[in-house]
Design a protein around this motif. Structure first.
Motif, PDB file in Angstrom:
ATOM      1  N   UNK A 151      11.458 -18.160 -21.556  1.00  0.00           N
ATOM      2  CA  UNK A 151      12.612 -17.368 -21.983  1.00  0.00           C
ATOM      3  C   UNK A 151      13.897 -18.165 -21.836  1.00  0.00           C
ATOM      4  N   UNK A 152      14.786 -18.041 -22.828  1.00  0.00           N
ATOM      5  CA  UNK A 152      16.095 -18.697 -22.788  1.00  0.00           C
ATOM      6  C   UNK A 152      17.041 -17.911 -21.894  1.00  0.00           C
ATOM      7  N   UNK A 173      19.037 -13.399 -23.195  1.00  0.00           N
ATOM      8  CA  UNK A 173      18.614 -13.590 -24.586  1.00  0.00           C
ATOM      9  C   UNK A 173      17.342 -14.405 -24.623  1.00  0.00           C
ATOM     10  N   UNK A 174      16.204 -13.731 -24.743  1.00  0.00           N
ATOM     11  CA  UNK A 174      14.902 -14.378 -24.595  1.00  0.00           C
ATOM     12  C   UNK A 174      14.672 -15.493 -25.606  1.00  0.00           C
ATOM     13  N   UNK A 175      15.029 -15.273 -26.867  1.00  0.00           N
ATOM     14  CA  UNK A 175      14.800 -16.275 -27.908  1.00  0.00           C
ATOM     15  C   UNK A 175      16.075 -16.976 -28.347  1.00  0.00           C
ATOM     16  N   UNK A 176      17.172 -16.691 -27.650  1.00  0.00           N
ATOM     17  CA  UNK A 176      18.435 -17.319 -28.008  1.00  0.00           C
ATOM     18  C   UNK A 176      19.283 -16.509 -28.961  1.00  0.00           C
ATOM     19  N   UNK A 185      21.577  -5.198 -24.980  1.00  0.00           N
ATOM     20  CA  UNK A 185      20.131  -5.005 -25.025  1.00  0.00           C
ATOM     21  C   UNK A 185      19.420  -5.955 -25.981  1.00  0.00           C
ATOM     22  N   UNK A 186      20.118  -6.495 -26.957  1.00  0.00           N
ATOM     23  CA  UNK A 186      19.482  -7.363 -27.952  1.00  0.00           C
ATOM     24  C   UNK A 186      18.823  -8.562 -27.270  1.00  0.00           C
ATOM     25  N   UNK A 187      17.516  -8.723 -27.485  1.00  0.00           N
ATOM     26  CA  UNK A 187      16.764  -9.886 -27.009  1.00  0.00           C
ATOM     27  C   UNK A 187      16.694  -9.978 -25.477  1.00  0.00           C
ATOM     28  N   UNK A 188      17.017  -8.896 -24.780  1.00  0.00           N
ATOM     29  CA  UNK A 188      16.976  -8.911 -23.312  1.00  0.00           C
ATOM     30  C   UNK A 188      15.529  -9.018 -22.827  1.00  0.00           C
TER      31      UNK A 188
END
Length: 354
Positions: A151-152, A173-176, A185-188
């Motif tokens: 995860x990023x 941000x898991x994927x950046x 919440x986005x990509x958390x």
């Protein structure tokens, strides 16, 4: 005068040696390449046999740098940079230079806190509890590649207290694609794990959850929980485990599934080791429930170099699509096996560590 200069030179030499003793950097890596055979590989006219050179069969080929500096008082600065590549053609595995790790942190007797791109806690726990050691092919990873996730933008804590290891991680941000103003919440991604090892016994559990990668999908989430154990008796170690999944981000077929596994490792002698495992996926609200059976033999020429032979059989029922190299991925991803067809896979290769 000569005595004075000699004393000064000796003092500078000792100070220099002390400095280097407090800080060091290590270059390391693994190269793993083999020849693989698969049947029922999808083509425009149906399934076909395939023979290919494949990279990263038992271990992902990689190179990296890791280092630490002693800051005094039991405190150390640490870092790691690690890049995956394919030695069969010399290419990077992704468009990132350091796709496997890129972090810096501080370490003390109370644990380690690191920031950057890192393994998830469920990744490290699953690696310990998989009989096949999370080989990129023919393993637990094949049945759910998110279990071997990274995860990023992650803040991670690891603490080891006797036989107990605890980890916790939070990613912005898991994927950046996260870190969007007004929508945290986005990509958390967040997760935690606990592992207890005492003599022959090992018991572990982990949890992982992440959101969708855009504002439109921010309320979607994939959740995973894993629990497993291993026990050594003599030269053998037995494993059992379970992974629960529920989600709608789209990283696995269906909206949920249960994955069960069991297996064993056996050291015949210091040079020869055998591994075998069975993995069963029960897909929620569906009879498309695949089974994967794998076996591996490994011969070590030395601590750095070994050769291996793996064989596996994926049984696909009622349209399931699990190949020896994983499930058919999200829309647009190539399938690994014709839907509903079984697949036999064999790979023989050589691995070298440096």
């Amino acid at each position: 005068m000569k005595l004075r200069y000699g004393f000064a030179a000796a003092t500078l030499s000792m100070l220099s040696a002390a400095t280097f003793a407090q800080s060091h950097v290590t270059l390391y890596g693994i190269l793993d390449v083999g020849i693989e055979y698969l049947n029922n590989v999808p083509t425009a006219t149906g399934g076909a046999n395939q023979v290919r050179m494949s990279s990263g069969n038992m271990s992902t080929s990689r190179w990296g740098l890791r280092g630490q500096e002693d800051l005094g008082g039991g405190l150390k600065a640490i870092f790691q940079l690690e890049s995956g590549f394919a030695p069969d053609n010399g290419s990077l595995l992704t468009n990132r230079l350091f796709d496997r790790a890129a972090y810096v942190g501080l370490q003390s007797r109370y644990g380690t806190v690191a920031l950057g791109r890192q393994n998830t806690p469920i990744h490290d726990t699953g690696h310990i509890l998989d009989p096949m050691r999370y080989a990129p092919r023919y393993s637990l990873w094949t049945n759910d590649d998110i279990l071997a996730g990274r995860t990023d933008n992650a803040i991670r804590y690891d603490g080891k207290f006797g036989g107990l290891t605890m980890s916790a991680m939070y990613s912005l941000g898991r994927t950046g694609t996260g870190e969007i103003p007004g929508n945290f919440k986005v990509d958390r991604n967040y997760g935690a794990s606990v592992m207890y090892e005492n003599g022959p016994l090992g018991i572990g559990a982990a949890y992982d959850e992440f959101q969708g990668t855009s504002v439109a999908t921010a309320d979607r989430k994939d959740r995973r929980a894993l629990i497993g154990a291993s026990y050594a008796f003599g030269a053998a170690r037995a494993f059992v485990g379970y992974r629960w999944f529920k989600g709608d981000v789209g990283t696995l077929p269906g909206s949920g599934s249960n994955l069960y596994w069991a297996g064993m490792r056996y050291a015949v002698n210091p040079s020869v080791s055998l591994m075998g495992a069975a993995y069963y996926t029960d897909t929620r609200n569906s009879s498309a429930d695949p089974i994967m059976l794998v076996a591996s033999a490994d011969y070590a020429f030395s601590k750095r170099t070994d050769v291996y032979f793996n064989i596996g059989y994926a049984i696909n029922r009622d349209g399931s699509q699990l190949g020896m190299n994983g499930f058919n991925g999200p829309a647009g991803s190539p399938a690994n096996v014709v839907a509903g067809d079984d697949q036999i896979g064999m790979v023989m290769g050589v691995r070298h560590r440096f």
